[in-house]
Design an enzyme around this catalytic site. Structure first.
Site, short mmCIF file in Angstrom:
data_model
loop_
_atom_site.label_atom_id
_atom_site.label_comp_id
_atom_site.label_asym_id
_atom_site.label_seq_id
_atom_site.Cartn_x
_atom_site.Cartn_y
_atom_site.Cartn_z
N GLU A 360 0.80 -1.23 0.00
CA GLU A 360 0.00 0.00 0.00
C GLU A 360 0.83 1.28 0.00
O GLU A 360 0.45 2.29 0.60
CB GLU A 360 -0.97 0.02 1.19
CG GLU A 360 -2.02 -1.08 1.10
CD GLU A 360 -3.14 -0.93 2.12
OE1 GLU A 360 -2.88 -0.36 3.18
OE2 GLU A 360 -4.26 -1.37 1.84
N GLU A 432 -6.67 -7.71 -0.92
CA GLU A 432 -7.32 -7.60 0.39
C GLU A 432 -8.75 -7.14 0.15
O GLU A 432 -9.03 -6.42 -0.82
CB GLU A 432 -6.63 -6.59 1.31
CG GLU A 432 -5.26 -7.03 1.79
CD GLU A 432 -4.62 -6.02 2.74
OE1 GLU A 432 -5.35 -5.35 3.51
OE2 GLU A 432 -3.39 -5.89 2.70
C1 GAL Z 1 -4.93 -2.85 4.78
C2 GAL Z 1 -3.55 -3.30 5.21
C3 GAL Z 1 -3.60 -4.49 6.14
C4 GAL Z 1 -4.65 -4.31 7.18
C5 GAL Z 1 -5.96 -4.12 6.49
C6 GAL Z 1 -7.12 -4.05 7.44
O1 GAL Z 1 -4.93 -1.53 4.39
O2 GAL Z 1 -2.78 -3.61 4.11
O3 GAL Z 1 -2.35 -4.68 6.74
O4 GAL Z 1 -4.34 -3.21 7.97
O5 GAL Z 1 -5.90 -2.90 5.76
O6 GAL Z 1 -8.30 -4.12 6.72
#
Ligand code: GAL
Length: 709
Positions: A360, A432
């Site tokens: 990110e 994610e």
């Molecule tokens: C993302 C991040 C993860 C975790 C996740 C929570 O932005 O890459 O490490 O924090 O959000 O939803």
């Protein structure tokens, strides 16, 4: 190689080059965490220290004339290695392994004092540090340490990949010709040979491919002819290709269905031994029916990857980092991390993709040109990717990976490629989803847990239906401890489809029910008192059966199918007329029968209940004691007489242990949402361990373990 995991002296504060610390030293074994941490409220205060480890190593007489190395598989985070008071090396990454040559400092036949000064602070000079991070980073020599005695002329960097399903392309660094033997890893039979210098293609016409269904493994044994030095590695015959329209394993399109995995465990932080690492891969593949995992946000244990190889679980692994890019030295270290990640992991058939951007982070064209080039140069066989949360941008990687958190309950599960990615020719992956968009605790209401599960189902369905996605990795496998800047106030991110002990929440059933290995049937609550106004509303059933027959007080009431979904192999089924509203009437007995090919393959009964018992699931009962300790995971669920989880019963459980073992964590814990767990660790001797788990409301459960040495 010889394991050097036993007989270390540990001191919480380092003071000199001989590894003496302030205060008394503690005798420890590796993997080691600098301090056990609590389930709730853990934080950097538990592990931020500059500590010391030391032990004597007897250098074997046969090392004379050869070369000697120490190999550290994981030291969080900056390690300085001293031998007999002399500093020999510094390693500045807590997630990659490293080797230190100690030949000149440790004469053959003598004892040498190895000391490690370990900086476990979140030092902004090295990745992933420098900004906030949503996970704890622990500290310790938390993986194995090895002694490697080699001849003067030796092989290094053995690399095997398979450009097609019948060719092993082998290479290594060596001062002279090398003989390569390819063995079937299951039988040990040699199936092909080759000899030469530099890169060689060895043909194996009858090779059985490595796939997610049949993860056939081979072994490549390389012998340096002039010295007899031998190196070997496991590998598999497989091709893994990303194209604009998806991912192809061995030429066949395969949709990636995965979860993100952190490497932490209750109490022990990162320091989980081999069996627990393997257990997570097994859970992902066989309990959650995933075919892929992302090792967020750093390279993980070789045991975990090795088990992914064995189980047929595809891996996206990535360099350490979280949103922040540091200065020049920090970037240089990241390039080094790419190098080490690739060199350490490129023989694993399970690894299909390198994450070479800081998770990110924003675009940095020069920096990411370097990280991509390093990965491609060290491994021409795999694609690169980099995980983003900002749309568009400069796509330098082979695969465009996006953390798609767009789903909020009433909208499509995923966004389309044209909204996010500027390059239509790149493969497109969701790395994610969900996570912080809908944190859910095991003891939240059924409505919330059901919505949590449905959100995962909607994302999965959307990604599968789009025809654009190569797959997805959801956030995340289990709840994890985090920094104060994140989490639910107790520094825990309740983002998992499992709790921290790997007990499944309802959302886990969304994953499990996509598999075909075993019948799955999970149903939410039908207790009217669990819903506002007693209105049960729509109850969802998670199953991989063709249909579910619902019986009310023994009478057939409905037949359910998964007509609500576009693309899920096994979508959740809705009971829409469960709003029975008999407030004030007598309780009902509901039975759900999952039916496959006309046969009932699983059944769930929902009925008010007051009699509970404990169910324990144990990772393994045969433990091994020797050159390191072993640890078994015990997962606990409080269930009623119909085996339904008693998710609102939060009662104390007590653990008592007899025999040559010890508990990891406290001897009294609380079941959260009816779930909990503990860990049983061997204590240096063979024998029988008995663990008794008691509560005030249940019969005790007795678990027996055998420790062999
Ligand atoms: C993302 C991040 C993860 C975790 C996740 C929570 O932005 O890459 O490490 O924090 O959000 O939803």
């Amino acid at each position: 190689m010889r394991r050097l995991d036993n007989d270390w002296e540990f001191t919480f504060r380092w003071s000199d080059a001989f590894g003496r610390g302030e205060g008394a030293a503690e005798r420890v074994r590796l993997p080691h965490t600098v301090r056990q941490s609590p389930l709730h409220g853990a934080g950097p205060q538990d592990y931020e220290t500059v500590c010391g480890y030391r032990r004597w190593v007897t250098v074997p007489a046969e090392a004379a004339g050869g070369r000697l190395f120490l190999q550290f598989d994981g030291a969080a985070h900056i390690a300085q290695v001293y031998v007999n008071g002399r500093k020999l090396a510094e390693h500045r990454c807590g997630y990659t392994g490293f080797r230190v040559e100690i030949t000149d400092a440790a004469p053959a036949g003598e004892r040498a004092l190895v000391a490690v000064k370990l900086d476990c602070t979140e030092n902004p000079a090295v990745p992933p540090f420098g900004f906030v991070i949503d996970y704890l980073t622990y500290g310790g020599l938390y993986r194995d340490v090895w002694l490697d005695v080699r001849p003067k002329k030796m092989i290094s960097e053995l690399f095997v990949h398979t450009p097609d399903l019948h060719t092993a392309r082998v290479s290594c660094q060596a001062p002279g010709p090398v003989r390569y033997e390819i063995l079937d890893d299951a039988t040990g039979k040699i199936v092909a040979r080759g000899e030469g210098e530099g890169q060689l293609d060895i043909s194996v016409p009858d090779a059985r491919p490595w796939s997610v269904q049949t993860p056939c493994l081979y072994r490549c044994r390389a012998t340096l002819l002039c010295s007899g030095d031998v190196q070997q590695t496991v590998f598999g015959f497989r091709t893994a290709v990303f194209r604009a329209d998806g991912f192809y394993l061995n030429g066949e399109k395969l949709f990636l269905r995965g979860l993100n995995r952190h490497q932490c465990y209750p109490y022990m932080g990162y320091a989980a031994p081999e069996a627990l690492q393997r257990e997570d891969a097994r859970i992902l593949k066989h309990e959650l029916a995933c075919n892929a995992v992302r090792t967020s946000h750093y390279p993980q244990s070789q045991y975990f990857l090795d088990e992914c190889d064995r189980q047929g679980l595809l891996v996206l692994t990535e360099i350490p980092g979280w949103q922040h890019i540091g200065g020049e030295a920090w970037k240089e270290q990241t390039c080094e991390n790419v190098r080490q990640m690739v060199l350490e992991n490129r023989n694993h058939p399970s690894v299909i993709l390198w994450g070479v951007r800081i998770n990110e982070s924003l675009d940095d064209t020069d920096f990411y040109a370097r990280t991509n080039a390093i990965a491609h140069q060290l491994d021409p066989s795999r694609a690169t990717t980099g995980i983003r949360y900002v749309e568009m941008g400069d796509v330098q990687e082979d695969v465009f990976a996006f953390n798609d958190f767009s789903h909020t309950g009433n909208n499509p599960g995923v966004r389309s490629r044209k909204e996010i990615c500027a390059d239509p020719d790149k493969a497109f992956l969701v790395t994610e989803n969900n996570g912080h968009m809908f944190p859910t605790k095991s003891y939240d209401t059924w409505q919330r847990r059901q919505e949590h599960a449905l959100r995962h189902a909607r994302v999965m369905d959307g990604a599968m239906a789009s025809g654009e996605h190569a797959g997805f990795f959801s956030w995340c496998m289990f709840d994890y401890p985090t920094h104060q800047d994140f989490g639910s106030g107790d520094r825990v991110c309740y983002h998992g489809v499992m709790d921290a002990f790997r007990n499944p929440k309802l959302a886990a059933a969304v994953y499990a029910s996509q598999g075909e290995e075993r019948p799955v049937l999970e149903v939410g609550s039908l207790s009217i008192g669990d819903y506002p106004g007693g209105d049960v509303g729509t109850v969802w059933v998670f199953t991989n059966a063709q249909q579910v027959r619902l019986y009310k007080n023994g009478e057939h009431a409905a037949t359910l199918t998964d007509e609500h979904w576009q693309a899920l192999p096994h979508g959740p089924m809705a009971v829409t007329d469960a709003a029975v509203g008999w407030w004030g009437g007598q309780a009902v007995c509901w039975r759900f029968d999952a039916v496959q090919d006309g046969k009932v393959v699983a059944s769930v009964t929902k009925k008010p209940s007051a009699r509970f018992h404990l169910q324990a699931a144990v990772s393994h009962r045969e433990l091994t004691e020797g050159d390191t300790y072993d640890t078994a995971a015990v997962r606990l669920r409080l269930v009623d007489e119909y085996d339904n989880l008693a998710s609102y019963v939060q009662i104390p459980v007590r653990f008592s242990l007899e025999g040559p073992g010890q508990l990891v964590g406290p001897d009294t814990a609380v079941l959260e949402g009816g779930c909990g767990g503990t860990y049983v660790r061997t204590a240096g001797a063979p024998g029988q361990i008995t663990l008794t788990v008691t509560t005030d409301q249940t019969e005790p459960v007795t678990l027996r373990f055998t420790v062999r040495s």
